[in-house]
Design a protein around this motif. Structure first.
Motif, PDB file in Angstrom:
ATOM      1  N   ILE A  22       3.144   2.664  -6.461  1.00  0.00           N
ATOM      2  CA  ILE A  22       1.912   2.356  -5.750  1.00  0.00           C
ATOM      3  C   ILE A  22       0.802   3.145  -6.440  1.00  0.00           C
ATOM      4  O   ILE A  22       0.982   4.318  -6.779  1.00  0.00           O
ATOM      5  CB  ILE A  22       2.018   2.752  -4.256  1.00  0.00           C
ATOM      6  N   CYS A  31       0.612  -0.124 -11.936  1.00  0.00           N
ATOM      7  CA  CYS A  31       0.826   0.241 -10.537  1.00  0.00           C
ATOM      8  C   CYS A  31       0.377  -0.901  -9.635  1.00  0.00           C
ATOM      9  O   CYS A  31      -0.310  -1.820 -10.077  1.00  0.00           O
ATOM     10  CB  CYS A  31       0.095   1.529 -10.177  1.00  0.00           C
ATOM     11  N   ASP A  34      -2.439  -3.537  -4.040  1.00  0.00           N
ATOM     12  CA  ASP A  34      -2.201  -4.109  -2.717  1.00  0.00           C
ATOM     13  C   ASP A  34      -1.262  -5.294  -2.885  1.00  0.00           C
ATOM     14  O   ASP A  34      -0.639  -5.435  -3.927  1.00  0.00           O
ATOM     15  CB  ASP A  34      -3.515  -4.459  -2.001  1.00  0.00           C
ATOM     16  N   GLU A  68      -0.012  -3.204   4.203  1.00  0.00           N
ATOM     17  CA  GLU A  68       0.853  -2.165   3.640  1.00  0.00           C
ATOM     18  C   GLU A  68       2.247  -2.727   3.342  1.00  0.00           C
ATOM     19  O   GLU A  68       2.851  -2.407   2.313  1.00  0.00           O
ATOM     20  CB  GLU A  68       0.951  -0.970   4.586  1.00  0.00           C
ATOM     21  N   ALA A  69       2.750  -3.578   4.225  1.00  0.00           N
ATOM     22  CA  ALA A  69       4.067  -4.208   4.001  1.00  0.00           C
ATOM     23  C   ALA A  69       4.020  -5.117   2.765  1.00  0.00           C
ATOM     24  O   ALA A  69       4.956  -5.119   1.956  1.00  0.00           O
ATOM     25  CB  ALA A  69       4.499  -4.988   5.237  1.00  0.00           C
ATOM     26  N   LYS A  71       2.019  -4.835   0.185  1.00  0.00           N
ATOM     27  CA  LYS A  71       1.903  -3.971  -0.993  1.00  0.00           C
ATOM     28  C   LYS A  71       3.275  -3.429  -1.396  1.00  0.00           C
ATOM     29  O   LYS A  71       3.652  -3.481  -2.577  1.00  0.00           O
ATOM     30  CB  LYS A  71       0.932  -2.830  -0.698  1.00  0.00           C
ATOM     31  N   ARG A  72       4.027  -2.926  -0.442  1.00  0.00           N
ATOM     32  CA  ARG A  72       5.366  -2.397  -0.750  1.00  0.00           C
ATOM     33  C   ARG A  72       6.292  -3.501  -1.259  1.00  0.00           C
ATOM     34  O   ARG A  72       7.075  -3.300  -2.188  1.00  0.00           O
ATOM     35  CB  ARG A  72       5.964  -1.725   0.480  1.00  0.00           C
ATOM     36  N   ARG A  73       6.199  -4.678  -0.647  1.00  0.00           N
ATOM     37  CA  ARG A  73       7.073  -5.786  -1.061  1.00  0.00           C
ATOM     38  C   ARG A  73       6.729  -6.258  -2.467  1.00  0.00           C
ATOM     39  O   ARG A  73       7.638  -6.545  -3.259  1.00  0.00           O
ATOM     40  CB  ARG A  73       6.970  -6.930  -0.053  1.00  0.00           C
ATOM     41  N   ARG A  75       5.496  -4.399  -4.840  1.00  0.00           N
ATOM     42  CA  ARG A  75       6.062  -3.356  -5.709  1.00  0.00           C
ATOM     43  C   ARG A  75       7.558  -3.605  -5.924  1.00  0.00           C
ATOM     44  O   ARG A  75       8.048  -3.597  -7.046  1.00  0.00           O
ATOM     45  CB  ARG A  75       5.850  -1.978  -5.097  1.00  0.00           C
ATOM     46  N   ASP A  76       8.279  -3.875  -4.837  1.00  0.00           N
ATOM     47  CA  ASP A  76       9.720  -4.110  -4.949  1.00  0.00           C
ATOM     48  C   ASP A  76      10.025  -5.353  -5.787  1.00  0.00           C
ATOM     49  O   ASP A  76      10.949  -5.338  -6.612  1.00  0.00           O
ATOM     50  CB  ASP A  76      10.346  -4.253  -3.566  1.00  0.00           C
TER      51      ASP A  76
END
Length: 131
Positions: A22, A31, A34, A68-69, A71-73, A75-76
């Motif tokens: 992130i 990186c 969002d 936020e969810a 953004k994390r997804r 990234r994954d």
């Protein structure tokens, strides 16, 4: 661009990969910003086929949580293996971000985010995330 297909004209073999954290406050090279924007090798990329909840600033708490969810997804998904960046009819948006569809095995990663309820299909109109 309503009605865009889930399968896009992608390279026959995905060649790109990187380790995506992130984004923090420092320089941004590779990186995730969002749910629909990330940096790859110093280039800022806006995923062309989706729109995700805003984080800067969110309009409500529900948008912040879902943003936020997303953004994390993202990234994954980017960290899950090789991918391709596919240019469309427009190279950049008005903010200078490269507009690209991100694919893996010819399928849009954006479609995954849509199916998981973390994105809307981009049709040129922003939709709200607040109830």
């Amino acid at each position: 661009m309503a009605g865009l297909p889930a399968i896009v004209s992608a390279p026959q073999q995905d060649m790109l990969s990187a380790s995506f954290p992130i984004c923090g406050d420092g320089p941004r090279v590779t990186c995730v910003v969002d749910g629909d924007t990330f940096w790859h090798q110093g280039v800022k990329i806006r995923i062309a086929d989706i729109d995700t909840p805003e984080l800067s600033p969110p309009r409500c708490d529900a948008e912040r949580v879902k943003g936020e969810a997303a953004k994390r997804r993202l990234r994954d998904l980017l960290n899950a293996g090789k991918f391709s960046l596919v240019a469309g009819w427009r190279d950049e948006d008005r903010h200078g971000r490269k507009l690209r569809t991100v694919t893996r095995n010819g399928h849009s990663i954006g479609e995954t985010l849509i199916a998981e309820g973390l994105a809307h299909r981009w049709d040129g109109t922003r939709r709200g995330w607040c109830d």
